[in-house]
Design a protein around this motif. Structure first.
Motif, short mmCIF file in Angstrom:
data_model
loop_
_atom_site.label_atom_id
_atom_site.label_comp_id
_atom_site.label_asym_id
_atom_site.label_seq_id
_atom_site.Cartn_x
_atom_site.Cartn_y
_atom_site.Cartn_z
N ILE A 139 0.86 -1.17 0.00
CA ILE A 139 0.00 0.00 0.00
C ILE A 139 0.90 1.22 0.00
CG2 ILE A 139 -1.66 1.36 1.32
CD1 ILE A 139 -2.73 -1.27 2.43
N VAL A 140 0.63 2.14 -0.90
CA VAL A 140 1.40 3.37 -0.99
C VAL A 140 0.43 4.53 -0.90
CG1 VAL A 140 3.01 4.71 -2.38
CG2 VAL A 140 3.09 2.21 -2.46
N LEU A 141 0.68 5.44 0.03
CA LEU A 141 -0.14 6.64 0.20
C LEU A 141 0.65 7.82 -0.32
CD1 LEU A 141 -2.70 8.00 1.33
CD2 LEU A 141 -1.50 8.20 3.51
N MET A 142 0.08 8.56 -1.27
CA MET A 142 0.73 9.70 -1.88
C MET A 142 -0.06 10.96 -1.53
SD MET A 142 0.67 6.78 -3.91
CE MET A 142 -0.43 6.95 -5.28
N ILE A 143 0.61 11.95 -0.96
CA ILE A 143 -0.04 13.19 -0.53
C ILE A 143 0.73 14.36 -1.12
CG2 ILE A 143 -0.71 14.59 1.46
CD1 ILE A 143 -0.52 11.96 3.11
N TYR A 144 0.00 15.31 -1.68
CA TYR A 144 0.68 16.45 -2.28
C TYR A 144 0.01 17.76 -1.89
CZ TYR A 144 -3.25 16.42 -5.49
OH TYR A 144 -4.53 16.45 -6.01
N ASP A 145 0.79 18.83 -1.98
CA ASP A 145 0.30 20.20 -1.83
C ASP A 145 1.06 21.01 -2.87
OD1 ASP A 145 -0.79 22.59 -1.05
OD2 ASP A 145 0.26 22.69 0.86
N ILE A 146 0.40 21.31 -3.97
CA ILE A 146 1.04 21.99 -5.10
C ILE A 146 0.28 23.28 -5.37
CG2 ILE A 146 1.59 21.83 -7.55
CD1 ILE A 146 1.88 18.80 -7.13
N VAL A 147 1.00 24.39 -5.38
CA VAL A 147 0.35 25.70 -5.48
C VAL A 147 -0.07 26.05 -6.91
CG1 VAL A 147 1.47 26.61 -3.42
CG2 VAL A 147 2.57 26.92 -5.63
N ASP A 148 0.66 25.60 -7.90
CA ASP A 148 0.36 25.94 -9.29
C ASP A 148 -0.70 25.00 -9.87
OD1 ASP A 148 1.30 27.41 -11.86
OD2 ASP A 148 1.38 25.27 -12.40
#
Length: 93
Positions: free
Chosen positions: A7-16
């Protein structure tokens, strides 16, 4: 080659907006969206490495954040509330 899935959890916060849209498109190839900026996938090591290579190219390290968590034991994960995934979801790339 080992085809064990994790199981892989991917979390992002990208402004553009444009980069964010590209990240979403990329992560949709590897997993299922579980929250607005979080995806979950069942990946082999090869799939994981491919995902990491692609995603690293999409962030700006000065303004964006991309976190990846690998969970090795399915029995140690829990989901409450809305859960559209299936236990054996698999994404073939």
């Amino acid at each position: 080659m080992d085809d064990t899935q994790f199981i892989v959890l991917m979390i992002y916060d990208i402004v553009d907006d444009k980069r964010r849209a590209k990240m979403v498109h990329c992560l949709e190839s590897f997993g299922t969206r579980v929250q607005k900026s979080a995806f979950e996938g069942f990946l082999t090591k090869k799939q994981y490495e491919k995902m990491m290579t692609r995603c690293k190219k999409l962030i700006d390290p000065k303004t964006d954040s991309f976190r990846v968590y690998v969970v090795e034991k399915f029995v140690d994960t829990y989901s409450f509330g809305i859960d559209k995934r299936q236990k054996f979801d698999c994404f073939v790339l």
